[in-house]
Write an enzyme that holds these catalytic residues in place. Structure first.
Site, PDB file in Angstrom:
ATOM      1  N   GLU A 483       1.160  -7.376   5.516  1.00 54.58           N
ATOM      2  CA  GLU A 483       1.590  -7.837   6.833  1.00 54.58           C
ATOM      3  C   GLU A 483       2.684  -8.894   6.780  1.00 54.58           C
ATOM      4  O   GLU A 483       2.957  -9.555   7.780  1.00 54.58           O
ATOM      5  CB  GLU A 483       0.385  -8.340   7.641  1.00 54.58           C
ATOM      6  CG  GLU A 483      -0.655  -7.238   7.859  1.00 54.58           C
ATOM      7  CD  GLU A 483      -1.925  -7.729   8.521  1.00 54.58           C
ATOM      8  OE1 GLU A 483      -2.105  -8.949   8.637  1.00 54.58           O
ATOM      9  OE2 GLU A 483      -2.747  -6.874   8.921  1.00 54.58           O
ATOM     10  N   GLU A 549      -3.808  -0.089   8.862  1.00 48.04           N
ATOM     11  CA  GLU A 549      -5.161  -0.630   8.920  1.00 48.04           C
ATOM     12  C   GLU A 549      -5.775  -0.318  10.278  1.00 48.04           C
ATOM     13  O   GLU A 549      -5.329  -0.841  11.295  1.00 48.04           O
ATOM     14  CB  GLU A 549      -5.169  -2.154   8.712  1.00 48.04           C
ATOM     15  CG  GLU A 549      -4.738  -2.618   7.338  1.00 48.04           C
ATOM     16  CD  GLU A 549      -4.843  -4.131   7.180  1.00 48.04           C
ATOM     17  OE1 GLU A 549      -5.474  -4.777   8.038  1.00 48.04           O
ATOM     18  OE2 GLU A 549      -4.283  -4.655   6.204  1.00 48.04           O
TER      19      GLU A 549
END
Length: 875
Positions: A483, A549
């Site tokens: 991320e 995710e």
């Protein structure tokens, strides 16, 4: 010089059958002892002398961490059980010296003639000083968890072969405060170590921060040449099919070779494959190291490697040898690889990256992986079992999360074997590295964006780890971090210099939810959500087109819970009420109202059983929803997460002890390469074909049963389903509105081949008109007949039969029991589980178990929703 190489070539050709002197390599994996630095008054020069007494030292676990050694010596309680982790002192409060340890190991080794002896560490956390026989081995203290070490110790060896190795291991300089944040206060990321050890939302802090000699220590013996870090690239032109004759492919190889001797060495670097000898002439000056590129090989009729669900996974083995003028093998490096080519194209319709293998587009069905064991207790057997579970889920990719490690070669060996592509993050996470404002972090975002402190070390470690794993066909993608990207002065050389030079064949994503992977037009972080959802949401709500995710719950069954929750804490969670302290400590995610439609949980055992129904539906629906919009909304999805390296109560298809739960089998069903399914929004029957070829003359069959297991409706038709597509067939929604189904129904779907064999079967249990599973709650008890036979060692055939005229035997869980201990044999692998058997039907399930249990007395246990529990002997 030209005449010399012509002569050398002739000699080599004439001596190819001479005996080979293979390199020798062995692990130093036993006989280690350790002591805390505060308890040792001597220095490394003294400790590393063979006569120094260590009889009062602890037996050490190497590979392993300090905490593992303390646990194995019963100095601390099991941190994975109950609240025990709170009883272990945390390094942040004790100071680093509390977990700073000396490790010693005696070994026998000499060097004869031109032999060179190398000491190799594949991973130490975090800093090391190394001594051998009273002498310092590394002039400079080694730093960094993700960086191998190699030392030529030939001149330091004892003449009589009795050697003493002493290694001082320091923890990370900054260990981070475990204040409940993701990565604690974030400062754990100032060093190049595992960020999760300061705590995360799926794990409590690891008290020693994984300090120790955590990976293999080896001794390697070579001669005047050392062949290391070989590299193989396979080029597969065109668009291929998984079966049939194949056009040639190109094999491109190279390797580093070094000459540690004081003399010039001339020879050939070579290998043989399919009867062809590929070689390159090499001349090495004393002390010289260079990379040697061999001529390309055109490999005829290659056996191609494919991801799971798309084809087979054949592997080639070669020996990369350095041969001198006399035909003697001076060094021999084994190399295993698979023939495949990975490319990526931007899908402008979905606005996301589309993966292609051997020219064919692959719909990514993946699982996120943190690490096999939070305390780094790795083994080939555990890796193989965990990756096999992912294969059994019908997944084709595993993503290695950036807050952990570069996964070990043994993990990649298993992925090569089972066909799991790997998405490998480098060692950064937005939680620690400054993506968000976070009051739990010690330093501001601008400061955290420059973590780790030593950028040169990151680049050195990245180059080293790329070389470690780059030959595995399963390795598919590199990623800058979880991320978030690394700092620019790391990202730029990594992306534009190091990876192109050392690999050059795999796509690099700047970070795990970057727009170059999946264009985020929905707002938010570009991944998630992470909580339980209405199963219809997966079909109705369009999320990120390549979601790195997305995940949900994952509590194990009652047997699993009892392994780490004390009996007094086995209290069923109730919707809207505070959860028990141990459940909370182990990161329980609420199931909210999803349990209640099955009837409020009476106790923990009842809760665990009903949770499995929710687990199955949740993960089947997740993958069906994504597959139902394949190539329209999505090019892939990666579940957060599919395994737990700790005893957490969330995000797992099997528990830490390798015991499966219903998540695995719901996901296995929903991820079938050829799959029949029902859209919950409109009851439309769909068929998904992930394969490369048309499925002709298949029959689509839909049957509806009442709650007594009696068939009330059927519809079927023939169809043709094209390659890599989803095809809509017909709805059954109107049928389900009939009064007979007011308390629920069962919908059984079958896809039959031309030979009338079942290609895919899928059964849904439907709620009543009020949304409750009243019919399930009032099901009559049904007795299953169970027969178990061991067809061969390690493989048991279990047949479940339900008599005609009885009710449906619903949701049966199979386990293999060690009759001596009464405990389950783990890991066990099931061809299916949590299965239902209709009246007059029999189902056969295959159970595999590890070889180490061959002589163990066993029984098969079966328990179900309305079938009770029984154990049967194995014939």
């Amino acid at each position: 010089m030209k005449s010399f190489y012509l002569l050398l070539t002739a000699v080599l050709i004439s001596t190819l059958t001479l005996p080979v002197t293979a390199q020798q390599k062995y692990e130093l994996n036993s006989g280690w002892y350790c002591a805390n630095i505060n308890d040792v008054k001597a220095g490394g020069e003294q400790i590393s002398k063979p006569g120094f007494a260590t009889d009062q030292w602890m037996k050490a676990t190497v590979p392993g961490t300090v905490l593992t050694t303390l646990l194995n010596n019963k100095k601390v309680p099991d941190p994975f059980y109950g609240m025990n982790n709170k009883l272990i002192k945390d390094i942040y409060y004790t100071g680093n010296a509390y977990y700073t340890y000396w490790f010693v190991k005696s070994f026998n080794q000499t060097a004869k003639g031109d032999e060179q002896i190398w000491l190799q560490f594949r991973g130490v956390n975090y800093k090391t000083e190394i001594y051998l026989n009273g002498k310092k081995v590394n002039a400079k203290i080694h730093e960094g968890m993700h960086l191998r070490q190699q030392y030529n110790i030939t001149a330091l060896l004892a003449a009589n072969g009795d050697n003493r190795l002493a290694v001082l291991v320091y923890p990370p300089d900054v260990v981070g405060e475990p204040n409940g944040g993701q990565g604690g206060d974030g400062t754990i990321a100032k060093g190049l170590t595992t960020q999760y050890t300061a705590g995360w939302d799926w794990i409590q802090p690891i008290r020693d921060r994984n300090t120790g000699i955590w990976d293999k220590v080896t001794i390697e013996k070579t001669t005047s040449v050392n062949v290391e870090n070989p590299h193989v690239i396979t080029l597969v032109p065109g668009k291929r099919l998984a079966e049939g004759e194949q056009k040639p492919v190109i094999i491109r190889t190279s390797s580093e070779v070094s000459n540690p001797s004081g003399k010039v060495v001339n020879g050939f670097l070579q290998y043989s494959l399919n009867g062809k000898l590929i070689r390159a002439a090499v001349s090495l000056k004393p002390g010289e190291k260079k990379e040697v590129k061999l001529p390309d090989l055109n490999l005829e009729q290659p056996k191609l490697w494919w991801p799971n669900g798309y084809g087979a996974q054949p592997l080639y083995k070669i020996n990369l040898q350095f041969v001198n003028a006399a035909g003697k093998v001076l060094d021999d490096e084994p190399l295993q690889f698979g023939v495949r080519e990975i490319t990526n194209v931007w899908n402008d319709h979905t606005k996301s990256m589309e993966a292609r293998i051997n020219g064919q587009k692959i719909f990514i069905k993946g699982g996120n992986w943190v690490i096999s064991d939070a305390m780094l207790r790795f083994s080939d057997e555990r890796y193989d079992a965990e990756v096999r579970f992912h294969r059994d889920m019908n997944l084709n990719l595993i993503r290695i999360w950036g807050g952990a490690i570069t996964e070990r070669p043994e993990f990649y060996n298993a992925c090569d074997k089972y066909g799991l592509l790997v998405f490998q993050d480098f060692w950064f996470s937005g939680d620690c590295n400054g993506k968000w404002v976070d009051p739990l972090k010690k330093e501001d975002q601008w400061t955290r964006r420059q973590y780790p402190d030593n950028h040169n070390l990151v680049l050195e470690a990245a180059a080293d780890q790329i070389k470690l794993i780059r030959n595995h066909p399963s390795l598919a993608f590199w990623c800058g971090g979880n991320e978030i990207t690394p700092p620019d002065d790391i990202l730029d050389p990594l992306k534009n210099k190091i990876l192109p030079e050392l690999d050059g064949t795999r796509y690099f994503f700047d970070f795990s939810n970057t727009d170059s992977m999946s264009l985020n037009t929905l707002g938010g972080n570009g991944d998630g959500p992470y909580t339980i959802q209405d199963t219809r949401t997966f079909w109705s709500h369009k999320t990120y087109p390549y979601n790195s995710e997305v995940g949900s719950v994952g509590t194990g069954d009652y047997v699993s819970l009892k392994r780490f929750i004390p009996e007094k804490n086995l209290i069923a969670p109730q919707n809207g009420k505070p959860v028990d302290s141990v459940w909370d400590y182990h990161k329980y995610i609420p199931y909210d109202y999803h349990i209640d439609p099955y009837g409020k949980a009476k106790n923990a055992e009842d809760f665990a059983m009903k949770a499995q129904l929710v687990n199955y539906n949740q993960y089947r629906s997740l993958m069906e929803g994504f597959s139902g919009h394949m190539w329209d909304w999505y090019t892939g999805s990666i579940i957060w997460k599919t395994q737990n390296p700790w005893t957490a109560l969330r995000g797992q298809m099997y528990d830490y002890y390798l015991d499966v739960n219903a998540c695995l089998y719901g996901l296995r069903k929903g991820s079938e390469p050829l799959h029949i399914m029902m859209n919950p929004l409109d009851s439309m029957i769909n068929v998904v074909n992930n394969g490369f070829q048309v499925k002709r003359n298949v029959m689509i069959q839909a049957n509806v049963y009442d709650m007594d297991g009696k068939q009330q409706f059927t519809n079927q038709l023939f169809a043709e389903v094209g390659p890599s597509m989803v095809k809509k067939m017909f709805p059954v929604g109107e049928v389900l509105k009939k009064p007979i189904y007011k308390n629920g129904a069962f919908v059984l779907l079958k896809l039959l081949g031309a030979d009338q064999k079942v290609l895919s079967e899928n059964m849904y249990w439907m709620p009543g008109t009020d949304g409750e599973y009243t019919g399930l709650q009032n099901m009559k008890e049904t007795k299953l007949n169970v027969i178990a036979k061991e067809s061969k060692k390690g493989k048991i055939e279990v047949t479940l039969s339900n008599k005609e005229g009885k009710g449906l035997a619903f949701f049966n869980r199979i386990a293999l029991i060690n009759t001596e201990t009464g405990e389950r044999i783990l890991p066990s692998f099931f061809s299916d589980n949590y299965v239902s058997v209709f009246p007059g039907e029999s189902k056969t399930i295959w159970v595999d178990y590890p070889e180490k249990f061959n002589g163990t007395s066993k029984k098969v246990e079966v328990y179900g929703w309305n079938t009770g529990t029984q154990q049967v002997n194995i014939q």
